[in-house]
Design an enzyme around this catalytic site. Structure first.
Site, PDB file in Angstrom:
ATOM      1  N   ARG A   1      -5.913  19.546   8.143  1.00  0.00           N
ATOM      2  CA  ARG A   1      -4.651  19.473   8.890  1.00  0.00           C
ATOM      3  C   ARG A   1      -4.231  20.853   9.373  1.00  0.00           C
ATOM      4  NH1 ARG A   1      -1.655  14.750   8.696  1.00  0.00           N
ATOM      5  NH2 ARG A   1      -2.494  13.146   7.318  1.00  0.00           N
TER       6      ARG A   1
ATOM      7  N   ARG B   1       0.839  -1.201   0.000  1.00  0.00           N
ATOM      8  CA  ARG B   1       0.000   0.000   0.000  1.00  0.00           C
ATOM      9  C   ARG B   1       0.869   1.244   0.000  1.00  0.00           C
ATOM     10  NH1 ARG B   1      -1.530   2.948   4.814  1.00  0.00           N
ATOM     11  NH2 ARG B   1      -3.246   4.411   4.406  1.00  0.00           N
TER      12      ARG B   1
ATOM     13  N   THR C   1      -5.740   0.128  10.766  1.00  0.00           N
ATOM     14  CA  THR C   1      -5.418   1.161  11.758  1.00  0.00           C
ATOM     15  C   THR C   1      -5.174   0.600  13.163  1.00  0.00           C
ATOM     16  OG1 THR C   1      -6.973   2.592  10.557  1.00  0.00           O
ATOM     17  CG2 THR C   1      -5.948   3.491  12.519  1.00  0.00           C
TER      18      THR C   1
ATOM     19  N   LYS D   1     -13.054   3.510   1.930  1.00  0.00           N
ATOM     20  CA  LYS D   1     -12.634   3.587   3.331  1.00  0.00           C
ATOM     21  C   LYS D   1     -13.780   4.168   4.158  1.00  0.00           C
ATOM     22  CE  LYS D   1      -8.430   5.017   4.188  1.00  0.00           C
ATOM     23  NZ  LYS D   1      -7.218   5.885   4.181  1.00  0.00           N
TER      24      LYS D   1
END
Length: 659
Positions: free
Chosen positions: A262, A220, A463, A405
């Protein structure tokens, strides 16, 4: 012998053979009414079953008890007490199996009636007569050990089987599996696949080769970090590995950045103390001890007074106190060290940004040019995003599967339609736990896996699976349990992020994930009935054949061999979760790579000839030469799917062939 059996069951479970030897003969057969039991020999000969070769030699002294007659058969001599001990061993395996529930006494009581009342003793009457009505060789017993729903069968054991016990044990040990009750043939590889994120710790040729050897199935690339040049290098290395390696293949996945919010750059990390006031602003270039910029212009409009802002998925949290036209003033609730470009979430809310940003489209075009296998699309909120991406890929002529996702609060109400539109889902628990209460995450993980399984879609659990191994050489016990739970719930793959991208022990992390997955799979009770996929493949005749091929594999304990040009039939078989390995032969390199991500599938490249029998023979020879199957072993060969190969469109079939 019910009283004697009950004594065995209620005694300590340390050593069955030792416990049984301590019992006097009268306790095994306490009343004349229960002795002698009737023994019926079938007319068809069967060979001694390999599962019994692992029994302790301590059992054999029971065959020489003088109180009871010894029967002769082509298997050798044995006594009735011996048969009862074998049955007791099967019961003990059921008592100790993870699938059992309740106390030892309760499980013994449940098993006593069902197991001993229908136990059978096999033998033979005429060695020259062979009947195809009896399941071949030792397959029935192997199937029995897999499922608690089938009653155990009592089979005589000959003394000549004892020397082979150590040989069989070494076979299992070679594959990392020496557990009781998992002794069926053929010995299978790990079924759950491992996704590794490639980063600074692993982006060299040497490390990618080592990761592949350790168990990586999918490489990935996280597009939130690095540039196209660095990712191009990794893609080229993975393709080089695939070209050189004949018995393994690695799929390539690109994970888009998505609409992440962010914080801006800071000259140096800031320590935030509890109760301190701190401000986020949409003005660019701000980075002081009490204020930092945010890269999202609508940040002020999206948050409200009283909202909780989480930094890095909850490592720090700040409560919104007030806001102005360009700033949000907060109070630090849980302090810590704030670094540059930290991920920000608002509890219970998602940013009003498009799921696929301009940067994402550039990354998607990069993936099309490099012919990657999967896109993992971040922060998908509805099915429209998936349709938009698939239409673009179709216009490009790209054969790339889309993995959604599930990581935002907005995606949960649309879960069914999102997964329906996609080729699979990833349970991204980090952001999911930031936007939703953390106690909801394990429930959502189970629900997403169940939904994907029922719809025939791939599912990846991701995760924090081995987060502590970023800096420590061993995982926490909770992390080990986390992997085991994902495997038990039926995930196709489990994923490593920072553990392999920038961790100190990437190879150890992969090996831990491999061994935990393999060990957990060994304890799963795989019954003969495959899981119902509902209406997922209702319009395909192939569904029925995949279902029955799975039934056959589970009953006879065989591997499955399938030939595919699109991967459809291999994927369909994978979702039914057969007990044996699915050897998927394809003449398309792209299909071979993509199948590497599906549970239980071992994709193999093979040039198909015009003659079916020649191709079948080549495939079985290849499996034998590479040690994947053994001479004399049986495999279930499936000819079905969307595109007919060596058959008419209306003809589907399943065969059982001997290697």
């Amino acid at each position: 012998a019910s009283n004697g059996q009950q004594d065995c069951l209620h005694s300590s479970t340390n050593s069955l053979s030792t416990q049984t030897r301590r019992l006097p003969p009268s306790s095994l057969f306490p009343s004349s009414s229960s002795f002698p039991p009737k023994i019926h020999w079938p007319i068809s000969p069967i060979k001694p079953l390999p599962i019994l070769k692992t029994f302790s030699s301590e059992l054999f002294p029971l065959c020489r008890i003088r109180h009871y007659p010894v029967f002769s058969s082509p298997f050798g001599s044995f006594s009735r007490p011996m048969a009862q001990v074998v049955a007791t061993k099967s019961i003990q395996g059921s008592l100790l199996s993870p699938g059992s529930s309740g106390s030892l006494q309760e499980r013994a009581a449940r098993l006593k009636a069902s197991s001993f009342s229908s136990s059978k003793t096999f033998g033979l009457e005429n060695e020259k007569k062979r009947s195809i009505g009896v399941a071949r060789r030792s397959r029935p017993m192997a199937a029995v050990t897999r499922s608690v729903r089938i009653e155990p069968e009592v089979v005589p054991v000959s003394p000549e089987d004892v020397p082979k016990r150590a040989e069989r044990f070494m076979e299992l040990q070679q594959f990392g599996d020496t557990s009781v009750g998992v002794l069926s043939k053929p010995t299978v590889k790990r079924k759950t696949k491992i996704v590794c994120t490639i980063g600074p710790s692993t982006n060299t040729r040497e490390m990618i080769w080592k990761l592949a050897e350790a168990g990586m199935n999918v490489a990935r690339m996280n597009m939130s970090h690095g540039d196209h040049a660095s990712h191009q290098k990794v893609i080229d290395l993975v393709k080089e590995y695939n070209a050189q390696c004949k018995d393994n293949v690695i799929a390539i996945m690109i994970d888009t950045k998505g609409p992440e919010v962010r914080s801006g750059d800071l000259p140096q990390p800031i320590m935030l103390a509890n109760g301190q006031e701190f401000t986020f602003t949409i003005r660019r270039g701000v980075g002081t001890v009490d204020c930092v910029s945010v890269n999202y212009d609508d940040f002020v409009n999206d948050v409200e007074v009283g909202d909780m802002i989480l930094v890095d998925g909850g490592m720090m949290s700040l409560l919104v106190k007030s806001k102005t036209e360009d700033s949000v003033k907060c109070e630090v609730v849980d302090g810590g060290e704030l670094k540059s470009r930290r991920h920000l979430n608002v509890r219970g809310k998602s940013a009003t940004l498009p799921s696929i940003t301009d940067k994402d489209w550039d990354d998607i075009k990069f993936g099309v040019d490099n012919k990657v296998d999967f896109y993992a699309v971040s922060f998908v909120k509805d099915a429209q995003v998936v349709h938009e991406l698939k239409n673009y890929l179709k216009s490009c002529g790209a054969d790339i599967h889309v993995i959604v996702k599930i990581e935002s609060a907005d995606s949960i109400p649309n879960l069914h339609s999102i997964i329906t539109a996609s080729d699979g889902a990833m349970v991204a628990r980090g952001d999911l736990g930031a936007e939703l209460p953390i106690e909801e995450v394990p429930l959502l993980q189970e629900e997403i896996i169940r939904l994907c399984r029922s719809m025939g879609k791939a599912v990846i659990v991701a995760t924090n699976m081995l987060e502590s191994m970023i800096v420590h050489p061993t995982p926490t016990r909770a992390e080990v349990s986390d992997i085991a739970i994902a495997v038990r719930e039926g995930a196709d793959a489990v994923m490593l992020s920072g553990e392999t991208a920038h961790g100190k022990f990437p190879l150890k992390a992969v090996k831990v994930m491999h061994t935990v997955s393999l060990r957990t799979e060994a304890t799963l009770s795989r019954g003969p009935m495959p899981v119902d996929l509902g209406q997922a493949f209702k319009n395909h005749m192939s569904e029925m054949f995949a279902y029955h091929a799975t039934m056959m594999s589970n009953t006879l304990a065989t591997s499955i061999v399938v030939f595919t040009r699109t991967g459809f039939m291999a994927v369909l078989l994978s979702h039914y979760r057969p007990s044996g390995t699915i050897f998927a032969f394809t003449n398309e390199k792209r299909v071979q790579q993509r199948l590497a991500a599906y549970q239980g599938v071992c994709p193999i490249y093979l040039e198909f000839s015009d003659d079916a029998e020649e191709t079948f023979a080549d495939a079985l020879k290849l499996l034998k030469d590479q040690g994947m199957v053994k001479a004399g072993e049986e495999v279930a060969l499936v000819q079905s799917g969307k595109q007919p190969i060596w058959r008419f469109q209306s003809t589907h079939n399943i065969q059982v062939r001997e290697v």
